[in-house]
Design an enzyme around this catalytic site. Structure first.
Site, PDB file in Angstrom:
ATOM      1  N   GLN A 203      -4.372 -13.956   3.618  1.00  0.00           N
ATOM      2  CA  GLN A 203      -3.026 -13.377   3.741  1.00  0.00           C
ATOM      3  C   GLN A 203      -2.666 -13.101   5.204  1.00  0.00           C
ATOM      4  OE1 GLN A 203      -5.321 -12.389   1.516  1.00  0.00           O
ATOM      5  NE2 GLN A 203      -4.423 -11.504  -0.327  1.00  0.00           N
ATOM      6  N   ASP A 244      -3.502  -0.225  -1.087  1.00  0.00           N
ATOM      7  CA  ASP A 244      -3.112  -0.515  -2.471  1.00  0.00           C
ATOM      8  C   ASP A 244      -3.232   0.701  -3.359  1.00  0.00           C
ATOM      9  OD1 ASP A 244      -4.195  -3.107  -1.151  1.00  0.00           O
ATOM     10  OD2 ASP A 244      -2.769  -3.697  -2.701  1.00  0.00           O
TER      11      ASP A 244
END
Ligand code: MRU
Length: 372
Positions: A203, A244
């Site tokens: 990513q 997260d």
């Protein structure tokens, strides 16, 4: 943020008034494609297949997924079934559960006939609130970058290291860890970003590098194991990462490998900040290592790698010997003791229960739909 001069968010309602459009993040950085989600199953597939990813964005996508479900069938059974379907797509990022629970609770109060409209409105409200939250994180975090610039005598660019993609692609707009970078850059503070490639899905190399390039922010992509070396040589002024799920005590769960960067930062006296919207804080948890469920993904993300072949066409090649077992843990937890501070939409908090509670007294005991 702008792509080739045109303003985009990562998720929006299509012109037909019911489909939901998203940027296909599996195609970046080599192709910019928009995908239309027309029903709840397509929304669930987009989240589990990482067409959309990043904690805040999967929250927004989950909310729109419920709206798509209610458009087709607003019954109690469909509400429960679509909530469960969407929740099962990705277990670690708490924003997904937060968004689904909040929208579903609102819909359960309504008769079925009113649910679809209310769900679309709630999803749009959540998306707008995410943009505001991220902008505020950008403003507070930019002060840390400005301070680092002043500390180094304003003589050179501030070197920031980031991991994974916590930019606008991971949210509805602006990003979490990249928002301070955009705000500082736009304010004229010279900045350079070390971008961890972030195996196995890369990513950093594919999404963060693409975003920074689009915005004109100087950056260098590095292999995941380079950061410690750079820190030993004074080449990193601060680390900024996303999250997260963050516990009430300040343990930060983020993309696998974040913990190792925090250890290196601690060993070298480099400040390590996590940029965390309040809806990423799981107030019910106090021990991140023991309590946060860590997603394990398809082993092919480790044993294979995808990109553009030398012929310019998309290609996937195998890295590991056939027959070697692989493991694919997607996240890890950085204990609060390694976190210098948590940049929230209300300011920079210590990574500790009392400090976080002071910033969000109304959330610490339960949860509300939108903090501001
Ligand atoms: O597996 P991903 O790509 O969804 O993981 C994303 C991250 O770990 C981000 O750093 C995190 O969501 C914070 S981003 C706002």
């Amino acid at each position: 943020m702008k792509v080739d001069g045109r303003l985009y968010r990562t998720i929006w309602l299509a012109e037909d008034g019911y489909s939901v459009e998203v940027i296909d993040q599996t195609k970046l950085p080599h192709a910019f494609e928009i995908v239309s989600l027309r029903n709840v199953q397509e929304a669930a597939n987009a989240i589990s297949g990482m067409t959309v990813r990043g904690a805040p964005l999967i929250g927004a996508a989950g909310a729109y997924g419920l709206a798509l479900a209610m458009k087709d069938d607003p019954s109690d059974g469909a509400l429960d079934g679509s909530h469960a379907l969407l929740l099962a797509t990705r277990p670690t990022a708490v924003n997904l559960a937060w968004a689904l629970d909040a929208v579903a609770a609102e819909l359960r109060q309504l008769t079925p006939a009113l649910r679809a409209g209310a769900a679309y409105r709630a999803a749009a409200r959540m998306a707008d609130a995410d943009v505001e939250t991220c902008q505020a994180i950008g403003k507070h975090g930019a002060r840390l970058i400005a301070d680092a610039h002043a500390t180094n005598g304003s003589s050179r660019p501030v070197n920031v290291l980031t991991h994974c993609n916590a930019g606008w692609l991971a949210t509805v707009d602006w990003g979490t860890a990249l928002a301070p970078i955009y705000v500082a850059h736009d304010a004229g503070i010279p900045i350079h970003v070390w971008v961890d490639e972030t195996r196995p899905r890369n990513q950093g190399a594919s999404l963060t590098a693409w975003e920074l390039l689009q915005h004109g922010v100087p950056h260098t992509v590095i292999a995941d194991n380079v950061g410690g070396h750079l820190m030993q040589h004074g080449r990193v002024d601060l680390c900024l990462v996303g999250s997260d799920r963050t516990t009430a005590t300040g343990d930060v769960c983020n993309k696998i490998g974040t913990y190792l960067k925090a250890l290196a930062a601690h060993d070298n006296g480099v400040p390590f900040y996590a940029c965390v919207p309040s809806n990423t804080i799981d107030w019910s948890l106090s021990d991140g290592v023991q309590e946060i469920p860590i997603e394990q993904r398809d082993g092919r993300e480790v044993s294979e790698i995808s990109g553009l072949g030398l012929d310019g066409k998309p290609a996937t090649v195998r890295l590991t010997p056939m027959g070697s077992p692989v493991a694919n843990y997607a996240f890890d937890v950085t204990p609060a003791r390694l976190v210098t501070g948590i940049v929230t939409e209300r300011g920079v908090s210590a990574a500790a229960r009392a400090a976080l509670q002071q910033f969000f007294p109304e959330l610490a005991g339960g949860s509300v739909l939108f903090a501001s």
